[in-house]
Design an enzyme around this catalytic site. Structure first.
Site, short mmCIF file in Angstrom:
data_model
loop_
_atom_site.label_atom_id
_atom_site.label_comp_id
_atom_site.label_asym_id
_atom_site.label_seq_id
_atom_site.Cartn_x
_atom_site.Cartn_y
_atom_site.Cartn_z
N SER A 1 16.90 -20.11 16.63
CA SER A 1 17.30 -20.01 18.03
C SER A 1 18.39 -18.98 18.30
O SER A 1 18.50 -18.49 19.41
CB SER A 1 17.76 -21.38 18.52
OG SER A 1 18.83 -21.85 17.73
N HIS B 1 11.59 -23.69 19.60
CA HIS B 1 11.60 -22.46 20.41
C HIS B 1 10.27 -21.72 20.37
O HIS B 1 10.15 -20.64 20.96
CB HIS B 1 12.74 -21.54 19.96
CG HIS B 1 14.07 -21.94 20.51
ND1 HIS B 1 14.50 -21.59 21.77
CD2 HIS B 1 15.07 -22.69 19.98
CE1 HIS B 1 15.71 -22.08 21.99
NE2 HIS B 1 16.08 -22.76 20.91
N LYS C 1 12.21 -27.39 26.18
CA LYS C 1 12.41 -25.94 26.32
C LYS C 1 11.30 -25.36 27.20
O LYS C 1 11.32 -25.57 28.40
CB LYS C 1 12.54 -25.32 24.95
CG LYS C 1 13.88 -25.75 24.36
CD LYS C 1 14.18 -25.38 22.97
CE LYS C 1 15.60 -25.86 22.66
NZ LYS C 1 15.80 -26.28 21.30
C1 PLP Z 1 16.63 -27.35 20.78
C2 PLP Z 1 16.22 -27.68 19.42
C3 PLP Z 1 16.05 -29.00 19.03
C4 PLP Z 1 16.39 -30.15 19.93
O1 PLP Z 1 15.41 -30.36 20.86
P1 PLP Z 1 15.68 -31.44 22.04
O2 PLP Z 1 14.33 -31.82 22.48
O3 PLP Z 1 16.47 -30.73 23.09
O4 PLP Z 1 16.43 -32.57 21.43
C5 PLP Z 1 15.60 -29.25 17.76
N1 PLP Z 1 15.32 -28.25 16.90
C6 PLP Z 1 15.48 -26.95 17.24
C7 PLP Z 1 15.16 -25.88 16.25
C8 PLP Z 1 15.94 -26.63 18.50
O5 PLP Z 1 16.11 -25.35 18.84
#
Ligand code: PLP
Length: 392
Positions: A181, A209, A240
């Site tokens: 990310s 992502h 996301k």
């Molecule tokens: C954002 C993210 C998460 C968390 O996801 P949520 O659904 O917001 O809890 C987990 N793993 C990665 C790699 C992320 O970028």
């Protein structure tokens, strides 16, 4: 209040070092433009890749679900029963991704915590990319398994650490982020799969992502590498690109069945709410009906990156719409972000400990919701601020 002294001291230290999080307040939906702290600003920092967080079809679906199912699930699914809506979503995810089965969790974070500890324990080993997300790190720790880190996106080093640790564990799994990310690079999942196969080790990818971004029409990293049916566990998030909230594990049917029995957030925390689930189903409808949003996301990202590079910004090595603007030390990144905000652009500075010291940056998140004129306005603000601060 002596017992609180240490916390106040820690907070003071954070503030002095410039690492204290100040959270801006939105009074509008997520979208290309936001109402932030009373001002209209151009949004360059949310994960709303496809503009679905405030999409009319998503809103209509969420409203209809509230009418039919109410607002909450009222208990965990194993105790109060599961709504057909949740089952529908799980079926739709597995069809969308061409996987054997899928199970939803309350968030991507919960999906990682629940999955890892259900699959490995104290006599086992986890081979983990050194830059994996915090929720993977916490899941690994909770499992009690020995954590062996391998160099970032380096299958040869992974192979080497597996060899070095042979015979020291009973079971093992390899875990990687799909898209990282902070830098926007993509894990070499095809190569990691070969290593997992050669050593008969479980393979798990967290595609938070990549969901709605990578692969045909946003089908994710497994589709991107054409590894359908081969990757044991593909974790995804609905928070996301899907624009809602929730998590999912898609992959091997035996593992999904096991998670319904042993995934602790599944067993001990209530399910996603009906409007969330209905929104996610509609997101899949939208993605299955056309690749238009995903195509626009990539076209927008390509244009923004090209123009930023042309101006002389260091934009790292991203392979995805995530665009880091590398600025070096944290204070300059923070000053850059403040000046952008004054110019009506909301783009947050990210520094240590989220990224290594000396690698502070502004991370621009491009969205299909941005129009051409939005991008042009953003680029112009970056150019002016970059010149004023001597970055370009
Ligand atoms: C954002 C993210 C998460 C968390 O996801 P949520 O659904 O917001 O809890 C987990 N793993 C990665 C790699 C992320 O970028």
């Amino acid at each position: 209040m002596k017992r609180l002294d240490w916390i106040q001291q820690e907070i003071k230290t954070l503030k002095e070092a410039g690492f204290y999080n100040t959270i801006r307040v939105l009074s509008s939906p997520q979208g290309a433009w936001l109402q932030v702290d009373g001002r209209k600003v151009l949004n360059f920092c949310s994960n709303n890749y496809l503009g679905l967080a405030n999409h009319p079809k998503m809103i209509a679906a969420a409203k209809a679900a509230v009418e039919k199912y109410g607002v909450g699930p009222a208990a965990v699914r194993t105790i109060a029963g599961t709504m057909d809506l949740h089952q529908d979503l799980e079926k739709r995810v597995s069809v969308f991704k061409q996987s054997e089965a899928a199970i939803t969790f309350q968030s991507g974070f919960c999906a990682n915590l629940g999955t890892i500890q259900a699959l490995v324990g104290k006599n086992d080993a986890i081979f983990s990319d050194e830059l994996n997300h915090a929720s993977i790190i916490d899941g690994c720790r909770l499992s009690g398994a020995r954590i062996v880190r391998y160099n970032h996106c380096d299958p040869a080093h992974l192979e080497q650490v597996i060899k070095e640790n042979k015979g020291t564990y009973e079971k093992a799994m390899i875990i990687t982020d799909g898209v990282f990310s902070m830098d926007g690079d993509i894990a070499p999942l095809d190569k990691l799969y070969e290593v997992a196969q050669a050593n008969d080790i479980l393979l798990m990818v967290d595609d938070a992502h990549g969901e709605g971004v990578l692969g045909k029409g946003g089908r994710g990293i497994v589709d991107h590498f054409n590894l359908h049916g081969k990757v044991d566990i593909e974790v995804g998030t609905f928070s996301k690109a899907f624009g809602v909230v929730g998590g999912v594990v898609s992959g091997n049917a035996v593992i999904v069945e096991w998670l319904r029995q042993r995934g602790r957030p599944f067993l001990f925390s209530s399910a996603m709410t009906p409007p969330d689930v209905a929104g996610c189903i509609t997101a899949i409808d939208i993605l299955e009906s056309s690749t238009e949003l995903v195509d626009r996301l990539w076209a927008n990202a390509k244009l923004f990156k090209q123009e930023m590079a042309k101006m002389g910004f260091d934009i790292g090595h991203s392979q995805t719409p995530i665009t880091p603007i590398m600025l070096g030390e944290a204070p300059i990144a923070q000053q850059f972000s403040r000046e952008l905000f004054a110019a009506g652009i909301f783009a947050t500075a990210i520094g240590y400990p989220t990224v290594p010291k000396g690698k502070a940056r502004i991370r621009v998140m491009i969205s299909a919701a941005h129009s051409l004129s939005d991008l042009e306005q953003g680029l112009e603000a970056f150019r002016k601020t970059g010149k004023a601060l001597g970055v370009i």
